[in-house]
Design a protein around this motif. Structure first.
Motif, PDB file in Angstrom:
ATOM      1  N   ARG A 124      54.581  19.123  44.563  1.00  0.00           N
ATOM      2  CA  ARG A 124      55.919  18.517  44.553  1.00  0.00           C
ATOM      3  C   ARG A 124      55.836  17.053  44.964  1.00  0.00           C
ATOM      4  N   TRP A 128      51.238  25.280  44.610  1.00  0.00           N
ATOM      5  CA  TRP A 128      52.385  24.489  44.186  1.00  0.00           C
ATOM      6  C   TRP A 128      52.109  22.999  44.371  1.00  0.00           C
ATOM      7  N   ARG A 185      57.413  22.350  42.421  1.00  0.00           N
ATOM      8  CA  ARG A 185      58.590  22.559  43.269  1.00  0.00           C
ATOM      9  C   ARG A 185      59.443  21.301  43.315  1.00  0.00           C
ATOM     10  N   ARG A 193      52.247  15.389  38.856  1.00  0.00           N
ATOM     11  CA  ARG A 193      52.498  16.804  39.164  1.00  0.00           C
ATOM     12  C   ARG A 193      52.080  17.699  38.007  1.00  0.00           C
TER      13      ARG A 193
END
Length: 91
Positions: free
Chosen positions: A35, A33, A88, A18
């Protein structure tokens, strides 16, 4: 502006994947984003210039040291924007 959704499978959790994606996107002015998913995959959305996104996707196919990418599922999504790039919580 292009937007893609990405699901990465393999050994991609617990290896800095990530942060690897975060740093790539942030350095190339790509927003979105990333996650972890509960199934062991990593999920991301990338929004930006097509050439920049393509460069990030190429790097995501290898990942950081200690990662082993088995698959990269990429699909086009409606154009979207976010401010910056964020990591996230898992979903």
């Amino acid at each position: 502006m292009e937007s893609v959704s990405v699901i990465v499978t393999g050994r991609v959790q617990g290896v800095g994947y990530r942060w690897f994606v975060h740093d790539l996107a942030s350095s190339r002015d790509v927003s979105g984003w990333v996650r972890n998913r509960r199934d062991g995959a990593v999920e991301a959305e990338l929004h930006g210039d097509r050439a920049q996104i393509d460069g990030i996707l190429r790097a995501m196919r290898t990942g950081p040291p200690h990662a082993h990418v088995d698959g990269l599922e990429v699909r086009e999504i409606p154009a979207g924007t976010t401010d910056g790039f964020e990591i996230r919580p898992a979903r």
